[in-house]
Write a protein that holds these residues in place. Structure first.
Motif, PDB file in Angstrom:
ATOM      1  N   THR A 310       0.811  -1.231   0.000  1.00 18.12           N
ATOM      2  CA  THR A 310       0.000   0.000   0.000  1.00 18.12           C
ATOM      3  C   THR A 310       0.839   1.274   0.000  1.00 18.12           C
ATOM      4  OG1 THR A 310      -0.154  -0.074   2.420  1.00 18.12           O
ATOM      5  CG2 THR A 310      -1.923  -1.142   1.170  1.00 18.12           C
ATOM      6  N   LYS A 311       2.111   1.175   0.462  1.00 27.29           N
ATOM      7  CA  LYS A 311       2.982   2.355   0.477  1.00 27.29           C
ATOM      8  C   LYS A 311       4.420   1.944   0.209  1.00 27.29           C
ATOM      9  CE  LYS A 311       0.259   5.182   3.698  1.00 27.29           C
ATOM     10  NZ  LYS A 311       0.212   5.821   5.043  1.00 27.29           N
ATOM     11  N   VAL A 312       5.151   2.831  -0.470  1.00 26.10           N
ATOM     12  CA  VAL A 312       6.592   2.663  -0.660  1.00 26.10           C
ATOM     13  C   VAL A 312       7.264   3.911  -0.116  1.00 26.10           C
ATOM     14  CG1 VAL A 312       8.473   2.429  -2.319  1.00 26.10           C
ATOM     15  CG2 VAL A 312       6.338   1.180  -2.687  1.00 26.10           C
ATOM     16  N   ASP A 313       8.137   3.734   0.893  1.00 27.21           N
ATOM     17  CA  ASP A 313       8.770   4.877   1.570  1.00 27.21           C
ATOM     18  C   ASP A 313       7.741   5.939   1.955  1.00 27.21           C
ATOM     19  OD1 ASP A 313      11.350   3.878   1.721  1.00 27.21           O
ATOM     20  OD2 ASP A 313      11.887   4.612  -0.274  1.00 27.21           O
ATOM     21  N   LYS A 314       6.649   5.468   2.572  1.00 26.35           N
ATOM     22  CA  LYS A 314       5.581   6.300   3.154  1.00 26.35           C
ATOM     23  C   LYS A 314       4.669   6.960   2.120  1.00 26.35           C
ATOM     24  CE  LYS A 314       8.697   7.325   6.960  1.00 26.35           C
ATOM     25  NZ  LYS A 314       9.548   8.354   7.563  1.00 26.35           N
ATOM     26  N   LYS A 315       4.894   6.710   0.822  1.00 24.98           N
ATOM     27  CA  LYS A 315       4.038   7.300  -0.224  1.00 24.98           C
ATOM     28  C   LYS A 315       3.029   6.253  -0.684  1.00 24.98           C
ATOM     29  CE  LYS A 315       7.469  10.613  -1.959  1.00 24.98           C
ATOM     30  NZ  LYS A 315       8.551  10.268  -1.029  1.00 24.98           N
ATOM     31  N   PRO A 316       1.724   6.612  -0.755  1.00 25.30           N
ATOM     32  CA  PRO A 316       0.682   5.645  -1.123  1.00 25.30           C
ATOM     33  C   PRO A 316       0.879   5.085  -2.525  1.00 25.30           C
ATOM     34  CG  PRO A 316      -0.289   7.620  -0.155  1.00 25.30           C
ATOM     35  CD  PRO A 316       1.158   7.925  -0.386  1.00 25.30           C
ATOM     36  N   ILE A 317       0.553   3.807  -2.660  1.00 21.36           N
ATOM     37  CA  ILE A 317       0.597   3.098  -3.943  1.00 21.36           C
ATOM     38  C   ILE A 317      -0.827   2.663  -4.279  1.00 21.36           C
ATOM     39  CG2 ILE A 317       1.397   0.993  -5.102  1.00 21.36           C
ATOM     40  CD1 ILE A 317       3.586   3.043  -4.781  1.00 21.36           C
ATOM     41  N   GLN A 318      -1.296   3.021  -5.487  1.00 20.89           N
ATOM     42  CA  GLN A 318      -2.660   2.686  -5.877  1.00 20.89           C
ATOM     43  C   GLN A 318      -2.719   1.521  -6.865  1.00 20.89           C
ATOM     44  OE1 GLN A 318      -5.581   4.432  -4.928  1.00 20.89           O
ATOM     45  NE2 GLN A 318      -4.420   5.713  -3.516  1.00 20.89           N
ATOM     46  N   ALA A 319      -1.615   1.274  -7.597  1.00 26.88           N
ATOM     47  CA  ALA A 319      -1.666   0.294  -8.673  1.00 26.88           C
ATOM     48  C   ALA A 319      -0.299  -0.356  -8.865  1.00 26.88           C
ATOM     49  CB  ALA A 319      -2.101   0.978  -9.971  1.00 26.88           C
ATOM     50  N   ALA A 320      -0.295  -1.470  -9.630  1.00 24.04           N
ATOM     51  CA  ALA A 320       0.934  -2.238  -9.852  1.00 24.04           C
ATOM     52  C   ALA A 320       2.003  -1.426 -10.570  1.00 24.04           C
ATOM     53  CB  ALA A 320       0.601  -3.505 -10.637  1.00 24.04           C
ATOM     54  N   GLN A 339       4.980  -0.650   3.122  1.00 26.20           N
ATOM     55  CA  GLN A 339       3.870  -0.928   4.018  1.00 26.20           C
ATOM     56  C   GLN A 339       3.023  -1.998   3.342  1.00 26.20           C
ATOM     57  OE1 GLN A 339       2.002   2.386   5.998  1.00 26.20           O
ATOM     58  NE2 GLN A 339       0.023   1.347   6.136  1.00 26.20           N
ATOM     59  N   VAL A 340       2.825  -3.093   4.059  1.00 19.14           N
ATOM     60  CA  VAL A 340       2.221  -4.287   3.461  1.00 19.14           C
ATOM     61  C   VAL A 340       1.011  -4.720   4.276  1.00 19.14           C
ATOM     62  CG1 VAL A 340       2.656  -6.694   2.811  1.00 19.14           C
ATOM     63  CG2 VAL A 340       4.502  -5.017   2.665  1.00 19.14           C
ATOM     64  N   GLU A 341      -0.046  -5.157   3.576  1.00 19.44           N
ATOM     65  CA  GLU A 341      -1.215  -5.730   4.251  1.00 19.44           C
ATOM     66  C   GLU A 341      -1.357  -7.189   3.863  1.00 19.44           C
ATOM     67  OE1 GLU A 341      -4.908  -3.756   4.430  1.00 19.44           O
ATOM     68  OE2 GLU A 341      -4.033  -1.749   4.580  1.00 19.44           O
ATOM     69  N   SER A 348       1.860  -4.574   8.169  1.00 19.11           N
ATOM     70  CA  SER A 348       3.220  -4.681   8.689  1.00 19.11           C
ATOM     71  C   SER A 348       4.146  -3.870   7.781  1.00 19.11           C
ATOM     72  CB  SER A 348       3.675  -6.144   8.750  1.00 19.11           C
ATOM     73  OG  SER A 348       3.670  -6.715   7.463  1.00 19.11           O
ATOM     74  N   PHE A 349       5.397  -3.750   8.191  1.00 18.94           N
ATOM     75  CA  PHE A 349       6.396  -3.025   7.400  1.00 18.94           C
ATOM     76  C   PHE A 349       7.536  -3.960   7.043  1.00 18.94           C
ATOM     77  CE2 PHE A 349       4.148   0.341   9.589  1.00 18.94           C
ATOM     78  CZ  PHE A 349       4.012   1.301   8.591  1.00 18.94           C
TER      79      PHE A 349
END
Length: 359
Positions: A310-320, A339-341, A348-349
């Motif tokens: 869902t996030k890479v280095d605290k920035k939201p990720i919406q798509a692949a 950041q992983v769900e 978790s991180f």
């Protein structure tokens, strides 16, 4: 004799039994379990194997133990011999006070192997007045699932300075005090009602002791930024903490996966159908992992098929494709924080770092 007047609290495995007696009975007073120190001598009293009036002796080996047997735990560990039949008997200090209620043993053989556990007397003290008055225990709750932040480098990237403490919110359940206050998955709770939170046990204890209806201040770190929320404590539902999380269905490899060779994964956008199949919330957004190269960096870090980034280095990720762009532009030498769900385990991180710099 059989007493029908029993007031119980299943979440601590404690109960009060009322005895009808023709005259006053002898009794022991409850002591202060917090005042006990490792090495203090203790006696365990009970009826192991039906042998009533048995006394064994030992020392306090550890405090604050948890075995995940009950929802609320604060065990004193002792090497005083405790066996089947000792449960419910007192653990007594040398000044004759009950500082624990014998509860369990940790054993591979089924018999005592030096590790006995007793429920701390202060836990019994905290629930006894409510059981006597109301017959049930009313507890406050936040409605969050938590775990401790273990890796120092991950903690540092999340905004925790050296020596600071906090617990990670892995999941915020819907329609709970935490969700209404604005807490989110991935928040790090650092203080609660002005008290520093060092671990999950402390957070659970602080919340459970709050008066229902009271509003308390919760301070968190979110994406490295400090935030404060006001949470109104509500009464914990009777079944809270006992429901099962549904088992997600197995994810099949998707034909339109985006390959991210740099870390050794393939990923797709999280569609409504995939979210439903894998037990993610409908509003969840991110890049879903559909394949992990067993020899790649992602596999080494513990990423698995079915996880949602869902996030890479605290920035939201919406798509692949966003995930691939973020990974391609990041430095694996310095490390990338994901950041992983997961469908069952919440948030978790994961720190991805090239092998030559990994610890």
């Amino acid at each position: 004799f059989i007493s029908k007047d029993v007031k119980s609290d299943p979440k601590t495995d404690l109960a009060i039994v009322r005895i009808e007696a023709p005259a006053a009975l002898p009794f022991l007073e409850l002591g202060d379990s917090d005042a006990m120190e490792i090495g203090d001598r203790v006696l365990a009293v009970g009826a192991p194997f039906g042998l009533t009036g048995t006394v064994t002796h030992g020392i306090i080996s550890a405090k604050g133990r948890s075995l995940q047997l009950n929802m609320y735990e604060d065990f004193l560990q002792t090497d005083a011999a405790i066996n089947p039949g000792n449960s419910g008997g007192p653990l007594v200090s040398l000044d004759g006070r009950v500082i624990g209620i014998n509860a369990a043993i940790k054993s591979r053989s089924g018999g005592f192997q030096g590790v006995g556990l007793a429920i701390a007397s202060n836990m019994a003290k905290s629930i006894m007045p409510q059981l006597l008055k109301d017959g049930v225990v009313c507890r406050g709750y936040l409605g969050v699932q938590i775990k401790e932040v273990l890796e120092p480098e991950v903690a540092s990237r999340l905004g925790l300075k050296e020596g600071e403490h906090g617990v990670l919110v892995t999941r915020v359940f819907e329609d709970t005090p935490g969700s209404r206050a604005g807490l989110k998955n991935g928040d790090i709770i650092t203080t609660l009602d002005g008290k520093t939170v060092r671990n999950g046990h402390e957070l659970q204890t602080i919340v459970a002791r709050q008066a229902v209806g009271k509003t308390i201040e919760v301070r968190v770190l979110r994406d490295g930024q400090a935030k404060t929320f006001a949470v109104k404590i509500e009464e914990q539902p009777r079944q809270y903490g006992t429901t099962r999380v549904p088992v997600p269905r197995r994810i099949e490899r998707e034909p339109n996966s985006v390959a991210i060779d740099k870390i050794g994964v393939e990923s797709v956008d999280l569609t409504a159908d995939l979210a439903d199949n894998l037990s993610y919330k409908q509003q969840a957004r991110g890049a879903l992992i559909t394949k992990v190269d067993p020899e790649g960096l992602a596999a080494d870090a513990g990423l698995e098929r079915g996880m949602l980034i869902t996030k890479v280095d605290k920035k939201p990720i919406q798509a692949a494709k966003e995930l691939r762009e973020a990974i391609d532009s990041a430095s694996l030498d310095k490390g990338v924080l994901l950041q992983v769900e997961t469908p069952r385990g919440g948030t978790s991180f994961v720190l991805l770092k090239s092998a030559k710099h990994a610890h």
